[in-house]
Every structure is written in structure tokens, then in C-alpha cells.
Motif scaffolding. Structure first.
Motif, PDB file in Angstrom:
ATOM      1  N   LEU A 594       3.553  -5.246   1.614  1.00 52.88           N
ATOM      2  CA  LEU A 594       3.791  -6.034   0.408  1.00 52.88           C
ATOM      3  C   LEU A 594       3.458  -5.218  -0.848  1.00 52.88           C
ATOM      4  O   LEU A 594       4.220  -5.217  -1.822  1.00 52.88           O
ATOM      5  N   ASN A 595       2.330  -4.515  -0.832  1.00 51.44           N
ATOM      6  CA  ASN A 595       1.920  -3.734  -1.993  1.00 51.44           C
ATOM      7  C   ASN A 595       2.754  -2.471  -2.180  1.00 51.44           C
ATOM      8  O   ASN A 595       2.895  -1.987  -3.304  1.00 51.44           O
ATOM      9  N   ILE A 596       3.306  -1.958  -1.089  1.00 51.37           N
ATOM     10  CA  ILE A 596       4.234  -0.831  -1.209  1.00 51.37           C
ATOM     11  C   ILE A 596       5.498  -1.283  -1.932  1.00 51.37           C
ATOM     12  O   ILE A 596       6.024  -0.590  -2.812  1.00 51.37           O
ATOM     13  N   GLU A 603      -3.843  -0.596  -4.955  1.00 56.28           N
ATOM     14  CA  GLU A 603      -4.190  -1.639  -3.993  1.00 56.28           C
ATOM     15  C   GLU A 603      -4.021  -1.137  -2.556  1.00 56.28           C
ATOM     16  O   GLU A 603      -4.841  -1.451  -1.679  1.00 56.28           O
ATOM     17  N   VAL A 604      -2.973  -0.343  -2.322  1.00 53.54           N
ATOM     18  CA  VAL A 604      -2.744   0.194  -0.972  1.00 53.54           C
ATOM     19  C   VAL A 604      -3.916   1.068  -0.545  1.00 53.54           C
ATOM     20  O   VAL A 604      -4.424   0.967   0.576  1.00 53.54           O
ATOM     21  N   VAL A 605      -4.361   1.940  -1.455  1.00 47.32           N
ATOM     22  CA  VAL A 605      -5.482   2.824  -1.140  1.00 47.32           C
ATOM     23  C   VAL A 605      -6.760   2.015  -0.912  1.00 47.32           C
ATOM     24  O   VAL A 605      -7.555   2.313  -0.018  1.00 47.32           O
ATOM     25  N   GLU A 606      -6.959   0.940  -1.692  1.00 49.59           N
ATOM     26  CA  GLU A 606      -8.137   0.088  -1.527  1.00 49.59           C
ATOM     27  C   GLU A 606      -8.136  -0.604  -0.167  1.00 49.59           C
ATOM     28  O   GLU A 606      -9.189  -0.757   0.458  1.00 49.59           O
ATOM     29  N   ILE A 607      -6.959  -1.021   0.288  1.00 48.28           N
ATOM     30  CA  ILE A 607      -6.852  -1.654   1.608  1.00 48.28           C
ATOM     31  C   ILE A 607      -7.310  -0.673   2.688  1.00 48.28           C
ATOM     32  O   ILE A 607      -8.067  -1.034   3.598  1.00 48.28           O
TER      33      ILE A 607
END
Length: 618
Positions: A594-596, A603-607
Motif C-alpha cells: 500500500l505504501n509503495i 513509511e516503508v522503511v519504518e515498517i
């Protein structure tokens, strides 16, 4: 020995060369007088004390030659003008010679000597000058040749000797052999020395290269020999295999340059019958088929005679190269395997699904991945989408199409990762483990190992390019270490591990001891026949330390928990590691997707940082 004399002659000073030429002229003057008298008398002339005067008169040429500058001419560039000057000089000499005998009036000296001696002197002078010219041509040709030593005085060495003798570019100096029974003998005139005499040969014969002609040598002996020869800073070449001896086909061009493969290789011969049983007659898909691991996987798989081999890669050029290479292999071995080259990105779910639906795939070897740590740190979304979502697409397509076996090719960077690349591979491992626990029909497995030599972007080809340019070799840190393995060895173990998979295993390849990159750089300089620069600047190439890059570890690991391991054999270990259940993992994957789509890099890196087990933030 003749070549040594020739090279020594070129090193003489101009003064010494002139002394040699003058001495030559004195000798031929005396010889011309003696031969002239012998011809006239029609018997061998034996002079008495009074007749020795005719030899002294013959020395009148010296002041004439000096005055006309004959001894300032270059004897290595003798030409028409030089010939004319010699003719003029000998004409003056003939006149003085005749005048001297007329004034001295020696008894029993026929007048014909006045004419015959200068003529013979001129002929001998011309012949010796042409001889000197030919000598320098020979020296010039010899200096252009590559002087070789053959290490190994056996059948292969003999065949190489015959090949070299037919090639004007090379000059064989001697043989080296460790067998005392062969040492000090001669093979068609070439002496066989022991290894202790290599330094003597290099210093005295300007050796340019050493050829190792021992095709049956094992990897341990080969490594020891190469490291020994490396200290002489002479390029080394080696005969690859014993197969080159078949039907006497050994030639000079059979040799290959020594590289790190030759000193890091181990004897790994996979004879596991399960590999053949699993792959023969099957439809097999390889992702990243044009890459370093994928292309070798394709080549080794095809030797097991599958029914169909599907190559997936997003690079048209790499796909073309591997398909062409496989075509050559099939033709050479007269095999009938259908090769399908699929130009497709693993991020393209529809494209991947179509490949699976149309080919009834039974085995998947997933080697496609973005892997260059610094590049991925700058392209984080692309890294995650390719390595994570691409793997997710392949897993789901494999399940949907009832694939029998799925093998993920992983990396040591997935163990307690400190960079984005490592974290994406760790997440890929967790997905394979989670789906394996959920789906018992499809046999999932992971094969984890460290660096492979000569893979694209690895340190070895970078060092090679720097050496070619004589540029400094760049090492990030003096203490940095990495695990290394040869590509063919790694791939053979991937196939062996896959054949033993029951479901969910993390197979870790035994990479041996980690290698210091600094030592690797030093070895590559030495194997190139060059010298490392010392503190005073003496040598050919220096090594510069550039500092660790973002996300780069000083030392890599292969296993998360060494206590929970099981050895299959001395080459493969099974690591028992914790993983996230699929129910917990799939929401994380969906959140990443979804964030991609939203292009939300942060946000992707935080996940990845917060949700992935064992991921350590920079």
C-alpha cells in the motif's frame, strides 16, 4: 644461453661495441693477408720473422677508417650510404697498401698481393658488417618475444613445448618440475630445473610468464603452488583441466590467466543422485537467470536434462547472453531441452502469472534480487518492491499453479541486517518460512551464503578494473572481512540443498573462514605480476582505505543462532530459526504494498525497522 648472450650484447656501451668492431676489423685484416698469400702460393702460408711485416702493413686501414668516421656509424642500422663509405675507405686503403709495399720492397712478396688482400679485406668487412646487422635484427626479434617457463615436465608440458616452438611470439627457456628424477635432464634441449632455481631463471633470462602444465593437480596443491609462484611477481597461467590432454589437444591458448578462483577453489563434486531424480524431465523456472548465480544455475540445471527450462530476467541483454550460452551447451552435448527466455520483471504480477500458467512449472529457483548495498540505500522503494513484493508474487504464483519445489537464494546480509538490502532479503526468508508452515504441498526452502567471486558489482571485478588502470585499489576498512565462494561451487550446493529439502529449511552453505578484503587486494596485485607500493612509493599499485559505506558491516554472519543448527554434511548446515506466522506476516506485506503504491518511502522503511524480526536500524 644464446638468448642471454644476445641480450647482454645490447647492454654494452658504445665504446665497448666499437672495441669489438675494431677488433673484428683487425682480425679480418690479418685473415685477408694470410688467405691472399696462401692463394698466391697455392699452399698454406707459414710466415717467417721477416714476412710478419706484411701483417703490420695491413693495419693501415685503421687511420683511414677513423678519419672517414667509419667507427662512428651505427652498426645496427647499416645501409647503402655506409656501404659506399666503406668502399671509399677501402679504395684509399688499397692505394696506401700498394704504396707501402712499393716503398718497403719486401722480397718474395708477389705484386698480386697488393690487389688481392684489399679485395678480400673489403669482402670480409662487408660480410661482418652484414653479420652485425643480422645480429641486431635477431636481438630485436628476441626482445619482442615472450620468454616462458613451463612448470611441469610431463606429457602436458611436452605438448605445450611443441606448441610454443611453432609460435614465433614465444621463447621457451626451461622446464620446472618438483620430481627429482626429472631435474637436470633435458627435453629436446630444454633443461629441467627445480623450483628453487626459478629466481635464477627470472633474473638471468627476463622471464615474462610461467605456465603451469599440471592438469591433474588438485585444488590444495594448486593453491600452494600459485601462492609460491606469486611472490616472484611474474604473470602465471594454468592449464585448466585434464580433459585438455585428450587426443593431444593441448595448445598454448588452452591456458588461462591465474585468478582468485584458483586459490580459493575447493574440491566440491556433487554426486547426490537425488538432484538428478528431482530435475530430470522436469519443467524448471529460474529467476534472475541472466545474473551471476542465475546463469550458473541455468547451466548446471540443463546438464540434468530437464524437459523445459524457463529463464526469467528483466535485462534483455543478460537474457540473450544466457540463452545463447545454453544453446551452445545443448549443441555440444546433443541435448534436447526446451529453453524459454521470458523478459519479465518479477514485480509484474500479471506477467509472472502468465509465465506460470503457460508452462506447468514444477521447480522454481528464485535468484532474482537487487543486491548492491549502496545503490539500494539510495533507491529504497525500488529495492523493497523488487526484493519483497517480487518474491511475494513468485510464492503466490507457485502455490496457485501447484509447483512442487520453491528454493529462495538468500544472502548472509539477511542475518541481523544493518542495511536495506539485508532487511529485504530477511523479509523474503520470513515469507518463505511462513508459507512453508501453511502450505505442506509445496516444498519451500532457503539457501543462504555469502559473497561469490566475480559476481556483478562484487569487489573482485572492481579490483580487476583498478589494476588494469594501475589505479589505487579501494578498500573500505583494513579489518573488513567477507565470506567468499566460487559461483559454480555455490550453485552446486544450492542444487544439493534443494534436493534434500522437506519444507521450511534454511540451508546455510559452509563458506570456510572469512577472508580479509585487504589480503584479497594484495593477492590480486601479486597475481597480476605487479608489486604493492610501499611507504616510500616503490612498487606499482597502492591500496587506499575509503571508510565503511552506509549500512556496511565490518564482518558478516551466516547464522542467527549457531546453537540451533544441524549439519547435513561438511558443506551444508540447516539453521533452525524463528519466523513470523503467515497471519502476522501478510498484513505487514499488504501494508508495504500500500505504501509503495503511495510512494511513501519513509513509511516503508519504518515498517521494515519496526516489524521485521532481527532487523537492526542504522
Amino acid at each position: 644461453m644464446f638468448s642471454k648472450i644476445l641480450f647482454a650484447f645490447t647492454s654494452f656501451s658504445t665504446f665497448l661495441k666499437n672495441i669489438i668492431v675494431i677488433s673484428n676489423d683487425l682480425i679480418i685484416s690479418i685473415a685477408a693477408t694470410w688467405i691472399s698469400f696462401s692463394i698466391i702460393l697455392e699452399e698454406v702460408f707459414i710466415p717467417d720473422k721477416t714476412e710478419f711485416t706484411i701483417f703490420y702493413v695491413g693495419l693501415f686501414f685503421l687511420p683511414i677508417f677513423f678519419l672517414l668516421g667509419l667507427y662512428s656509424l651505427s652498426i645496427s642500422k647499416f645501409g647503402i650510404k655506409d656501404l659506399i663509405l666503406i668502399l671509399i675507405a677501402t679504395s684509399f686503403y688499397l692505394f696506401l697498401y700498394f704504396l707501402a709495399f712499393y716503398l718497403i720492397r719486401l722480397d718474395n712478396v708477389p705484386i698480386t698481393l697488393f690487389i688481392l688482400q684489399p679485395i678480400l679485406f673489403f669482402i670480409f668487412l662487408l660480410l661482418t658488417r652484414l653479420g652485425f646487422l643480422q645480429l641486431f635484427v635477431l636481438i630485436k626479434n628476441q626482445s619482442k618475444k615472450i620468454n616462458l617457463i613451463i612448470y611441469g615436465a610431463g606429457e602436458a608440458g611436452y605438448q605445450i613445448m611443441r606448441s610454443i616452438e611453432r609460435d614465433s611470439k614465444y621463447n621457451l627457456i626451461a622446464f620446472i618440475d618438483d620430481s627429482k628424477s626429472k631435474q637436470n635432464r633435458r627435453i629436446e634441449g630444454y633443461k629441467v630445473y627445480g623450483r628453487r632455481e626459478i629466481d635464477f631463471l627470472i633474473k638471468n633470462f627476463s622471464i615474462n610468464s610461467i605456465l603451469i602444465a599440471i592438469p591433474s593437480i588438485d585444488s590444495r596443491r594448486k593453491k600452494i603452488l600459485i601462492l609460491y609462484l606469486g611472490k616472484f611477481n611474474i604473470p602465471i597461467k594454468i592449464l585448466p583441466t585434464v580433459d585438455d590432454l585428450v587426443e593431444g589437444k593441448v595448445r598454448f591458448n588452452n591456458f588461462k590467466e591465474i585468478d582468485l578462483n584458483d586459490i580459493l577453489s575447493r574440491e566440491v563434486k556433487t554426486t547426490d543422485p537425488e538432484i538428478n531424480i528431482n530435475l530430470v524431465g522436469k519443467n524448471i523456472l529460474v529467476t534472475g537467470a541472466g545474473g551471476s548465480i542465475g546463469s550458473e544455475l541455468s547451466l548446471q540445471i540443463i546438464s540434468y536434462k530437464p524437459k523445459k527450462l524457463i529463464l526469467v530476467d528483466n535485462s534483455e541483454f543478460n537474457l540473450f547472453k544466457i540463452k545463447f550460452k545454453l544453446g551452445e551447451y545443448l549443441a555440444k552435448h546433443e541435448l534436447n531441452v526446451e529453453i524459454i527466455a521470458s523478459l519479465c520483471d518479477i514485480k509484474n504480477l500479471n506477467g509472472i502469472r502468465n509465465i506460470f500458467k503457460g508452462n506447468r512449472i514444477e521447480y522454481v529457483f528464485h535468484a532474482a534480487a537487487y543486491k548492491h548495498v549502496p545503490i539500494l540505500e539510495e533507491n529504497q522503494l525500488e529495492a523493497v518492491e523488487n526484493n519483497v513484493i517480487g518474491t511475494y508474487n513468485l510464492i503466490n504464483s507457485s502455490i496457485e499453479n501447484e509447483v512442487k519445489n520453491f528454493t529462495l537464494v538468500s544472502t548472509d546480509k539477511a542475518v541481523r541486517p544493518t542495511n536495506l538490502m539485508g532487511s529485504t532479503k530477511r523479509l523474503s526468508e520470513l515469507m518463505v518460512q511462513a508459507f512453508s508452515a501453511k502450505d505442506k504441498k509445496l516444498i519451500f526452502s532457503i539457501v543462504r551464503f555469502g559473497n561469490v567471486l566475480d559476481s556483478s558489482g562484487s569487489v573482485v571485478p572492481i579490483f580487476k578494473e583498478q589494476i588494469l588502470k594501475r589505479a589505487p585499489l579501494t578498500v573500505t576498512h583494513p579489518d573488513i572481512t567477507r565470506f567468499f565462494m566460487l559461483i559454480p561451487e555455490a550453485v552446486s550446493l544450492i542444487l544439493e540443498a534443494s534436493s534434500k529439502a522437506k519444507g521450511g529449511e534454511v540451508f546455510v552453505l559452509n563458506m570456510g573462514d572469512p577472508i580479509k578484503i585487504l589480503d584479497l587486494a594484495k593477492n590480486m596485485i601479486t597475481l597480476s605480476g605487479l608489486k604493492l607500493k610501499d611507504q616510500d612509493g616503490n612498487g606499482d599499485i597502492e591500496i587506499k582505505f575509503t571508510g565503511l559505506r552506509p549500512g556496511e558491516k565490518l564482518h558478516e554472519e551466516l547464522i542467527i543462532d549457531e546453537k540451533n543448527t544441524l549439519s547435513i554434511n561438511d558443506r551444508i548446515i540447516i539453521a533452525k530459526e524463528d519466523y513470523l506466522p503467515l497471519e502476522q506476516l501478510e498484513p505487514i506485506i499488504n501494508n508495504i504494498k500500500l505504501n509503495i503504491e503511495k510512494n511513501n518511502n519513509k513509511e516503508v522503511v519504518e515498517i521494515l525497522k519496526s516489524d521485521i524480526v532481527s532487523f537492526i536500524s542504522n
